[in-house]
Design a protein around this motif. Structure first.
Motif, PDB file in Angstrom:
ATOM      1  N   VAL A  69      18.157  60.591  60.069  1.00 50.65           N
ATOM      2  CA  VAL A  69      17.580  60.813  61.249  1.00 50.65           C
ATOM      3  C   VAL A  69      16.208  60.154  61.506  1.00 50.65           C
ATOM      4  O   VAL A  69      15.617  59.489  61.991  1.00 50.65           O
ATOM      5  CB  VAL A  69      17.495  62.214  61.999  1.00 50.65           C
ATOM      6  N   ALA A  70      15.280  60.698  60.234  1.00 49.81           N
ATOM      7  CA  ALA A  70      14.180  60.131  59.945  1.00 49.81           C
ATOM      8  C   ALA A  70      14.069  58.442  60.131  1.00 49.81           C
ATOM      9  O   ALA A  70      13.292  57.799  60.678  1.00 49.81           O
ATOM     10  CB  ALA A  70      13.523  60.615  58.763  1.00 49.81           C
ATOM     11  N   TYR A  71      15.154  57.877  59.365  1.00 50.96           N
ATOM     12  CA  TYR A  71      15.036  56.417  59.373  1.00 50.96           C
ATOM     13  C   TYR A  71      15.294  55.886  60.754  1.00 50.96           C
ATOM     14  O   TYR A  71      14.589  54.994  61.027  1.00 50.96           O
ATOM     15  CB  TYR A  71      16.197  56.121  58.420  1.00 50.96           C
ATOM     16  N   LEU A  72      16.145  56.732  61.284  1.00 51.56           N
ATOM     17  CA  LEU A  72      16.523  56.108  62.939  1.00 51.56           C
ATOM     18  C   LEU A  72      15.377  56.098  63.657  1.00 51.56           C
ATOM     19  O   LEU A  72      14.930  55.337  64.498  1.00 51.56           O
ATOM     20  CB  LEU A  72      17.613  56.915  63.424  1.00 51.56           C
ATOM     21  N   LYS A  73      14.702  57.318  63.671  1.00 53.53           N
ATOM     22  CA  LYS A  73      13.474  57.467  64.276  1.00 53.53           C
ATOM     23  C   LYS A  73      12.208  56.518  64.127  1.00 53.53           C
ATOM     24  O   LYS A  73      11.385  55.898  64.941  1.00 53.53           O
ATOM     25  CB  LYS A  73      12.789  58.877  64.281  1.00 53.53           C
ATOM     26  N   GLU A 117      19.183  61.568  70.617  1.00 54.10           N
ATOM     27  CA  GLU A 117      20.169  62.377  69.885  1.00 54.10           C
ATOM     28  C   GLU A 117      21.677  62.279  70.017  1.00 54.10           C
ATOM     29  O   GLU A 117      22.287  62.405  69.166  1.00 54.10           O
ATOM     30  CB  GLU A 117      19.538  63.975  69.848  1.00 54.10           C
ATOM     31  N   ALA A 118      21.775  62.148  71.549  1.00 57.89           N
ATOM     32  CA  ALA A 118      23.350  62.156  71.825  1.00 57.89           C
ATOM     33  C   ALA A 118      24.046  60.790  71.352  1.00 57.89           C
ATOM     34  O   ALA A 118      25.228  60.882  71.417  1.00 57.89           O
ATOM     35  CB  ALA A 118      23.308  62.022  73.572  1.00 57.89           C
ATOM     36  N   ALA A 119      23.363  59.700  70.938  1.00 57.44           N
ATOM     37  CA  ALA A 119      24.017  58.777  70.365  1.00 57.44           C
ATOM     38  C   ALA A 119      24.384  58.934  68.710  1.00 57.44           C
ATOM     39  O   ALA A 119      24.773  57.980  68.227  1.00 57.44           O
ATOM     40  CB  ALA A 119      23.084  57.391  70.300  1.00 57.44           C
ATOM     41  N   PHE A 127      30.850  61.181  57.828  1.00 59.93           N
ATOM     42  CA  PHE A 127      30.832  60.013  58.440  1.00 59.93           C
ATOM     43  C   PHE A 127      29.378  60.206  59.309  1.00 59.93           C
ATOM     44  O   PHE A 127      29.251  61.063  60.030  1.00 59.93           O
ATOM     45  CB  PHE A 127      32.043  59.509  59.129  1.00 59.93           C
ATOM     46  N   LEU A 128      28.468  59.177  59.319  1.00 56.38           N
ATOM     47  CA  LEU A 128      27.346  59.426  60.131  1.00 56.38           C
ATOM     48  C   LEU A 128      27.186  57.994  60.977  1.00 56.38           C
ATOM     49  O   LEU A 128      27.543  56.811  60.484  1.00 56.38           O
ATOM     50  CB  LEU A 128      26.092  59.438  59.442  1.00 56.38           C
ATOM     51  N   GLU A 129      26.933  58.172  62.018  1.00 55.22           N
ATOM     52  CA  GLU A 129      27.006  56.877  63.106  1.00 55.22           C
ATOM     53  C   GLU A 129      25.890  57.094  64.197  1.00 55.22           C
ATOM     54  O   GLU A 129      25.956  58.126  64.789  1.00 55.22           O
ATOM     55  CB  GLU A 129      28.372  56.791  63.740  1.00 55.22           C
ATOM     56  N   TYR A 130      25.082  56.249  64.285  1.00 58.14           N
ATOM     57  CA  TYR A 130      24.137  56.121  65.397  1.00 58.14           C
ATOM     58  C   TYR A 130      24.698  54.770  66.122  1.00 58.14           C
ATOM     59  O   TYR A 130      24.487  53.741  65.857  1.00 58.14           O
ATOM     60  CB  TYR A 130      22.708  56.151  65.034  1.00 58.14           C
ATOM     61  N   ARG A 131      24.876  55.003  67.611  1.00 55.64           N
ATOM     62  CA  ARG A 131      25.569  53.949  68.344  1.00 55.64           C
ATOM     63  C   ARG A 131      24.623  54.063  69.719  1.00 55.64           C
ATOM     64  O   ARG A 131      24.972  54.950  70.493  1.00 55.64           O
ATOM     65  CB  ARG A 131      27.127  54.004  68.396  1.00 55.64           C
TER      66      ARG A 131
END
Length: 185
Positions: free
Chosen positions: A144-148, A157-159, A89-93
């Protein structure tokens, strides 16, 4: 129409061709199906009906599912066919963005592969790795590349959470219940 048993009996290449044909969408609390596109604003879903988790049987019956639902279908297939797999599971919040993804990785003929779902541009068997960790890291780096690219300097990174999921997922749970389960279960 396929049944879950018919789907579980497919060979692995046929199975992943089938998975890629599943419509992207979700089932709501009234069991109504909502077909959505990846570009839809998920905040608008509350207007359409609240998401509930679909079992592998329901994904096959409805020919519809989110990555969360489809991941459980893939896990079911792997368990039935005694195929080694891992679920992450990957989550950016953050206040700027909330993005999640559940991904299965499958070991086939000594190689680990990202199991393509109904949103993946990959076909099964592409970009294998001898090591499961390397396979998982490749997906994480892409996420991560997409998020950035979206967040630019606001990326924190903490999110970002990455968690291997080993707990069972009950049928019919809400989005909030699913997130609580995979974050902490």
């Amino acid at each position: 129409m396929n049944t879950l048993q018919q789907v579980l009996l497919l060979d692995i290449e046929e199975f992943f061709c089938y998975v890629k044909s599943i419509r992207y969408g979700y089932q709501d609390t009234e069991r109504k199906i909502h077909i959505i596109s990846l570009s839809d604003n998920y905040a608008d879903m509350k207007e359409r009906g609240r998401y509930v988790f679909s079992s592998p049987e329901e994904v096959v019956k409805n020919n519809c599912g989110w990555c969360w639902d489809v991941a459980e279908l893939i896990a079911c297939y792997c368990e039935y066919n005694r195929i080694e797999y891992k679920k992450f599971f990957l989550e950016y919040r953050s206040s700027e963005l909330h993005q999640t993804h559940t991904q299965i990785f499958v070991c086939h003929k000594g190689q680990w592969y990202e199991a393509p779902d109904n949103t993946s541009p990959l076909n099964f068997g592409e970009a294998g790795c001898v090591d499961a960790k390397k396979c998982v890291l490749t997906l994480i780096e892409s996420f991560v590349a997409y998020l950035k690219s979206v967040l630019k300097e606001k990326y924190d990174e903490a999110a970002f959470l990455v968690k291997e999921v080993t707990c069972p997922v009950p049928n019919g749970i809400s989005e909030e219940e699913y997130l609580e389960l995979v974050r902490h279960g």
